[in-house]
Motif scaffolding. Structure first.
Motif, short mmCIF file in Angstrom:
data_model
loop_
_atom_site.label_atom_id
_atom_site.label_comp_id
_atom_site.label_asym_id
_atom_site.label_seq_id
_atom_site.Cartn_x
_atom_site.Cartn_y
_atom_site.Cartn_z
N GLY A 128 36.69 13.55 -26.41
CA GLY A 128 37.06 14.70 -25.58
C GLY A 128 35.86 15.37 -24.94
N GLN A 129 34.71 15.21 -25.60
CA GLN A 129 33.49 15.88 -25.09
C GLN A 129 32.88 15.04 -23.97
OE1 GLN A 129 32.61 18.85 -26.74
NE2 GLN A 129 34.51 18.50 -27.87
N THR A 130 33.55 15.00 -22.83
CA THR A 130 33.11 14.10 -21.77
C THR A 130 31.98 14.67 -20.95
OG1 THR A 130 34.80 15.05 -20.38
CG2 THR A 130 35.34 12.98 -21.50
N GLY A 131 31.87 15.98 -20.91
CA GLY A 131 30.82 16.60 -20.10
C GLY A 131 31.26 16.86 -18.66
N VAL B 191 33.32 18.89 -15.96
CA VAL B 191 33.95 20.21 -15.88
C VAL B 191 35.44 20.09 -15.58
CG1 VAL B 191 33.91 22.44 -14.71
CG2 VAL B 191 31.78 21.21 -15.16
N ARG B 192 35.77 19.06 -14.78
CA ARG B 192 37.17 18.94 -14.39
C ARG B 192 38.06 18.68 -15.61
NH1 ARG B 192 35.04 14.00 -12.17
NH2 ARG B 192 35.75 12.24 -13.44
N ASN B 193 37.54 17.92 -16.55
CA ASN B 193 38.33 17.66 -17.76
C ASN B 193 38.53 18.93 -18.56
OD1 ASN B 193 38.23 15.09 -16.92
ND2 ASN B 193 37.14 14.26 -18.73
N ALA C 44 40.89 21.20 -16.85
CA ALA C 44 42.27 20.72 -16.99
C ALA C 44 42.84 21.13 -18.34
CB ALA C 44 42.31 19.19 -16.84
N VAL C 45 42.01 21.01 -19.38
CA VAL C 45 42.48 21.39 -20.71
C VAL C 45 42.76 22.88 -20.76
CG1 VAL C 45 41.85 21.53 -23.15
CG2 VAL C 45 41.29 19.48 -21.86
N ALA D 62 45.96 23.52 -19.01
CA ALA D 62 47.08 23.08 -19.84
C ALA D 62 47.33 24.08 -20.95
CB ALA D 62 46.79 21.69 -20.42
N GLY D 63 46.23 24.59 -21.50
CA GLY D 63 46.36 25.56 -22.59
C GLY D 63 47.03 26.84 -22.11
N VAL D 64 46.59 27.32 -20.98
CA VAL D 64 47.16 28.55 -20.44
C VAL D 64 48.64 28.35 -20.18
CG1 VAL D 64 47.19 30.07 -18.43
CG2 VAL D 64 45.01 29.39 -19.45
N LEU D 65 48.96 27.19 -19.56
CA LEU D 65 50.37 26.90 -19.30
C LEU D 65 51.17 26.88 -20.59
CD1 LEU D 65 50.31 24.17 -16.49
CD2 LEU D 65 51.21 26.50 -16.36
N GLY D 66 50.59 26.23 -21.58
CA GLY D 66 51.29 26.12 -22.87
C GLY D 66 51.56 27.50 -23.44
N VAL D 67 50.56 28.39 -23.39
CA VAL D 67 50.74 29.73 -23.94
C VAL D 67 51.82 30.48 -23.18
CG1 VAL D 67 49.60 31.95 -24.30
CG2 VAL D 67 48.39 29.83 -24.84
#
Lengths: 522, 642
Positions: free
Chosen positions: B612-615, B617-619, B622-623, B626-631
């Motif tokens: 997950g630690q790809t470096g 920024v877009r990833n 995106a997370v 997704a988190g905000v949407l989930g909340v």
């Protein structure tokens, strides 16, 4: 207290090897012989001091002696508080005597003589850590020493061990670190909860905590288990033992000797000093668990030892069994059993230390530890075989040798409070004969084959290293009284402490007075 | 000499240390003489102590000498202390006396052995341990000797350790004995818990005064009997003793016939008040185990071909008699038989050693025969031993066996019948042995070719140093019965029951126990019956083996010891070993597997997390999105905030 109190003996026992280690590290790279010289002088000096302490020790007192106490980090209540009593006395002496033997008597076999320097530096640092653990009366100081020990041992196994050393060293380090993490949390929690309950201030002082603090039963149990996990890994108690065979097998001979001789005792010693003393209620409460695990360890370790093909692994598993006896005695809560446990910590150090030493000698000669590769050694090296036999019989627990006295005291004392556990545990005595004699038969008996025919006899130097071991084995087997009478007062005080806190009453055997043989009357 | 009783074990200790330090310089035969002298010295001191005790009043025949405090911890106080009383001195007398004779014999027998001095080193250590065993004032000192003799037995059985069978036999003896030692240890623990001491005076005193609960006494008695069954080779633990014949023959005579194996009988006799205080079934178990062992081993002895194996099974069988005596309360008879057996069995073992020596290490009786012509003294003394064990009056064995059988009948007719059948078998197999070895045709001549390479093969008589002990022991086997003659009409009163009177302070129950029983009244008839049994056994064996009137009855099953040993070995090597292996595999697979499994689990989870630690920024954004949407979804839809 004692006349020699003004000489900071215990501080010296800890600091001298630490300084020695530093000196070795700073010694010139091009003169590796200095490293060994410094290590020898330092360790012999520490050994001499520890023996001197044994002479000066007041055998009638159960309290701490040679106490040295200086504030260290005052705002946290941390102090440089050292002391020795009957429970730690012989472990300190054993440490003091074992290290010079390991340093002088065991050749590290460095291809590059410059590697001697780090080797001896790590060994001395190890000695400082072990000494510190045995004499600390401050939880913080104890934790620091307990952890310091891991580092040199990690590098000794990883740097001077055998084929699988890296994996074994990592496993050893991570496993014991994991246990220590629980202990660290427990130490901090103990200190803060104690300050909120009765003590009124933050202190890491063991004696103050044990005498002054009181914990609710459930709190005490949680705290106890934090400590207990660290110690159980170190002992090791079944089923947390699997790091031990790997570490022992891969460690260099000196590492194995020290590991078996004194390091495992950090666990059993910890149970007594920090488990029973700090948390008597929790220790009493969890007694069935420890007794059961101890007995499982005795039987299971012995059975696993029987089937090992590698001599060092065999001795390592035998340690699991022997340490099971010590844990059994610890949680039996009787004078005989705990005195036996303390004595057995030393006995196991001596006899298992000597066994590892001799397995190391075999490896040096034959470059194998596999039982299947060895044969008929008694025929070609009878003196070597005789020395091995004495040590083996001590490990089996034959009366007249040291191992028996400790084992007997543990069993007879535990019988008073844990009868059925003892009935099972005593069968470990049969198994001990089985695995050691079977191994002895395969290695020493029989007609030597081509490879073993030229097995060299015990050399003078090796004999001189073994002599102190055999001397202690015979002497304490025949005359254990000097040892027992120094251990017993401290054990008595500990049991009294447990009684005060928990209302536990040590069961005494029924003393039936016998009428005079001609007494008519009645 | 009572106040220097410590000299009795100290002299063999000195001998041991002398040989340990100077063994190589002493060499052959010096080491042998040093060892023998040490044991002779111990014998002399014991004799002195014997007369000292004798001069005392019966109630004061007890001398305790405390050497030092051994294991003192709180309520447990155990001294290294010696007890000289009639029982221990009786034991010490025959241990040192016979021990000395066997040392002499061994000087001749071990001639030329490269480890000559080491042999005597072990032998002295053994005598030392045996003396600690019998002279111990408490169970722990006895246990010190008990395990000590076990260790020496191990050393000596595997003395010729390059031979695989000898090494295995030594290990087997030690481990089997340890099973018994488990019982002795637990008995000590139980005793300590009950009376706060492991000394004989405390335990026996508590038993006599009734302070020891019957259940505790039963426990102690039976646990000690487990130990006794191991040491004295009773069912089911006997199976180390036949294998122990791998050791040099003087060892078989000293340790595995005369002294060590009787330690179990000694221990039971020592603790007789505790046995008396225990439930009735405890002595019954002891008697039955003894009787069955006696019969069982006798049937095996009938079919053995190895000269020493016959004697080994015979020893097991005779020890069974002694336990039969203990179980029926005939302690005096047990000690009596122990002493006479020590005489004639040591004699026969040494005799067999002399035969083996003269036959150039041949042990198979089928290759012997007619040896009386070439080895007259060995043959003559062996024949005396044979008559003694077979129960022919007036030889020693008759008297002791007769007394055991008398007590047995008073206690149980079934046991008596077993005892009688065993007596017939004993006479039978011993006669068989004597005939096969010393009479008939010389079968060794036909095998002389095997030895042809080494020159002319002819058995020879042994040197005087080996014959002297044989002659002395033969003499003792003739007159040994005199120490305890029964109350028969023609025997003068002053000659009767001397051993019983002597042992009385230690062993309360004597003949009084059975007085008035039908068995006691018929004792003269019983003696005649016993003689008849002996004659029957002898006659049958002569008919079969000397006259060839019938085919020998030696079924395979008996020759292989009822397959008991094989079954146990097969179990240990098969399922037992597999179970042990399973534990070892469980350890590396399951216990350690869980640890390494956890470790690699942590690693693989970490591995995945690391991805997950790809470096980029877009990833990350995106997370975050997704988190905000989930909340938001959780609040809006599930909790219904809006």
């Amino acid at each position: 207290m004692h006349g020699a109190v003004d000489f900071p003996l215990l501080s010296m026992l800890v600091l001298v090897p630490a300084i020695g280690s530093l000196l070795v590290a700073l010694s010139p790279r091009r003169r590796p012989e200095y490293a060994k010289l410094i290590a020898t002088v330092t360790s012999v000096g520490v050994g001499a001091m520890s023996v001197w302490m044994l002479r000066a020790f007041d055998s009638h007192s159960g309290g701490f002696q040679f106490v040295s106490r200086h504030p260290w980090i005052e705002s946290w209540g941390i102090s440089w508080h050292l002391g020795v009593d009957g429970i730690s006395l012989f472990l300190v002496v054993l440490t003091g005597v074992l290290f010079p033997l390991a340093i002088v008597g065991i050749d590290p076999h460095n291809d590059d003589p410059r590697r001697d320097k780090p080797y001896f530096a790590w060994l001395l640092l190890l000695e400082a850590g072990v000494m510190g653990s045995f004499v600390s009366l401050d939880l913080f100081l104890f934790f620091v020493c307990f952890e310091i020990v891991l580092v040199p041992m990690y590098f000794l196994i990883g740097g001077w061990g055998y084929e699988g050393r890296v994996g074994a060293a990592t496993k050893f380090f991570l496993y014991t670190m994991l246990g220590s993490a629980f202990m660290l949390v427990s130490i901090l929690a103990t200190v803060f909860i104690a300050s909120a309950n009765g003590l009124g201030r933050i202190t890491f002082d063991l004696v103050e905590l044990a005498e002054g603090a009181s914990f609710a039963a459930s709190t005490g149990r949680w705290l106890f288990f934090g400590f207990a996990i660290a110690f159980a890994v170190k002992v090791p108690v079944f089923p947390l033992h699997t790091w031990l065979p790997d570490a022992h097998t891969q460690a260099p001979t000196a590492g194995s000797v020290v590991l078996a001789g004194v390091m495992l005792k950090l666990g059993t010693y910890g149970f007594l000093r920090f488990g029973l003393y700090l948390f008597p209620e929790a220790a009493r409460w969890s007694r069935p668990l420890w007794l059961t695990l101890a007995v499982i360890g005795i039987i299971y370790g012995a059975i696993a030892a029987t089937m090992q093909g590698d001599l060092k692994r065999l001795v390592a598993y035998s340690s699991v069994a022997h340490l099971g006896f010590i844990v059994l005695g610890t949680f039996a809560f009787t004078s005989q059993a705990i005195t036996g446990s303390v004595m057995q910590m030393v006995n196991h150090g001596v006899s298992t230390g000597a066994l590892f030493l001799m397995v190391g000698m075999i490896y040096e000669r034959r470059h194998t530890r596999q039982i299947a590769d060895l044969r008929g050694l008694q025929h070609v090296a009878p003196v070597f075989a005789a020395a091995f036999t004495v040590v083996m019989l001590s490990s089996i627990g034959v009366p007249g040798l040291n191992g028996f006295v400790g084992e007997y005291l543990i069993l007879i004392g535990s019988f008073l409070t844990a009868r059925w556990w003892v009935v099972v545990a005593a069968t470990g005595v049969i198994l001990a004969a089985l695995y050691l004699l079977w191994a002895y038969q395969r290695v020493f008996h029989g007609e030597p084959d081509e490879e073993n025919r030229s097995f060299p006899e015990l050399r003078w130097k090796e004999g001189l290293v073994l002599l102190p071991f055999i001397g202690i084995i015979v002497f304490t087997g025949i005359y254990p009284k000097p040892m027992l009478e120094r251990i017993e007062p401290a054990v008595h005080d500990l049991i009294e402490h447990v009684s005060d806190r928990t209302g536990y009453v040590e069961p005494q055997p029924a003393a039936i007075s016998i009428d005079d043989e001609h007494g008519e009357g009645e | 000499m009572l106040d220097v009783i410590w000299l009795v074990p100290a002299l063999p200790l000195v001998g041991f240390l002398a040989i340990l330090l100077f063994g190589r310089r002493l060499g052959e035969p010096g080491a042998g003489y040093v060892a023998a002298a040490a044991v002779l010295g111990a014998f002399v001191v014991t004799v002195g102590a014997f007369f000292d005790l004798l001069s005392l009043d019966e109630h004061h025949r007890e001398h305790v000498s405390v050497l030092f405090s051994w294991v003192p911890v709180s309520s447990l106080q155990i001294d290294m202390a010696l007890l000289a009383d009639p029982l221990s001195i009786t034991m010490a007398l025959f241990v040192t006396g016979i021990g000395f004779l066997i040392h002499l014999f061994a000087i001749g027998y071990m001639h030329g052995d490269p480890k000559f001095s080491k042999f005597f080193l072990y032998l002295n250590l053994f005598v030392l341990s045996m003396l600690m065993l019998v002279l111990g004032e408490n169970l722990l000192v006895t246990f010190l000797g008990w395990e000590g003799v076990g260790a020496c037995s191990y050393f000596l059985i595997s003395f010729w350790h390059t031979r695989e069978s000898a090494a295995t036999a030594g290990k087997k003896a030690f481990v089997t004995n340890r099973i018994g030692d488990w019982g002795v240890m637990l008995a000590m623990f139980l005793g300590f818990q009950a009376v706060g001491s492991v000394s004989y005076s405390a335990l026996n005193g508590a038993a006599e005064s009734g302070a020891l609960a019957s259940s505790t006494a039963t426990g102690i008695a039976l646990l000690l009997f487990v130990g006794a069954a191991g040491k004295s080779a009773q069912l089911p633990l006997y199976l180390w003793l036949p294998d122990a014949m791998e050791g040099p023959t003087p060892v078989s005579a000293l340790i595995h016939a005369a002294t060590m194996v009787t330690a179990g009988v000694f221990l039971m006799t020592r603790m007789n008040p505790v046995i008396a205080a225990s439930a009735d079934y405890a002595p019954q178990i002891i008697a039955w185990v003894g009787a069955l062992t006696a019969l069982f081993a006798a049937t095996i002895a009938v079919a053995q071909h190895d000269i020493k194996k016959v004697l080994a099974y015979s020893t097991v069988s005779q020890l069974g008699y002694m336990f039969l005596a203990v179980g029926t309360g005939a302690y005096v008879a047990a000690v009596f038989h122990m002493v006479t057996h020590a005489f004639f069995k040591a004699l026969m073992f040494l005799g067999s050693g002399s035969v083996i020596h003269g036959m150039h290490h041949e042990q198979d009786m089928r290759r012997m025969g007619a040896l009386r012509t070439v080895m007259p003294i060995t043959a003559g003394t062996f024949i005396i031993g044979w008559l003694a064990i077979a129960g022919v009056p007036p030889f020693a064995g008759f008297w002791s066996k007769d007394e055991i059988l008398l007590f047995t009948l008073a206690s149980s007719p079934v046991l008596y019948v077993i005892g009688l059948v065993t007596a017939v078998l004993t006479a039978f197999y011993m006669t068989r042995q004597v005939v096969m070895v010393f009479f008939g045709e010389a079968r060794w001549e036909s095998h002389a070719d095997d030895h042809g390479a080494h020159g002319e093969f002819r058995p020879h008589e042994s040197p005087p140093i080996m014959l002297f002990p044989l002659v002395v022991l033969a003499g003792l086997s003739v007159v040994g019965g005199a120490i305890q003659l029964p109350s028969f009409g023609i025997i003068p009163d002053s000659w009767r029951h001397r051993l019983e009177d002597w042992l009385h302070p230690v062993v309360e129950p004597g003949e009084a126990v059975i007085k008035g029983t039908a068995a006691y009244d018929a004792k003269s008839w019983l003696a005649l019956l016993a003689i008849a049994c002996a004659v029957l056994g002898i006659a049958a064996a002569i008919a079969v083996y000397a006259k060839g009137r019938a085919k020998p009855f030696e079924p395979e099953l008996l020759a292989r010891g009822w397959r008991y040993d094989e079954t146990v070995s097969a179990f240990m090597g098969g399922p037992g070993r597999r179970a042990f292996d399973a534990v070892a595999r469980f350890d590396s697979g399951v216990v350690d597997g869980a640890v390494t499994g956890t470790a690699s689990g942590v690693r693989s989870v970490a591995e995945r997390l690391r991805r997950g630690q790809t470096g980029f920024v877009r990833n990350y954004s995106a997370v975050v999105v997704a988190g905000v949407l989930g909340v938001l979804i959780w609040f809006v839809i599930i909790r219904g905030v809006l």
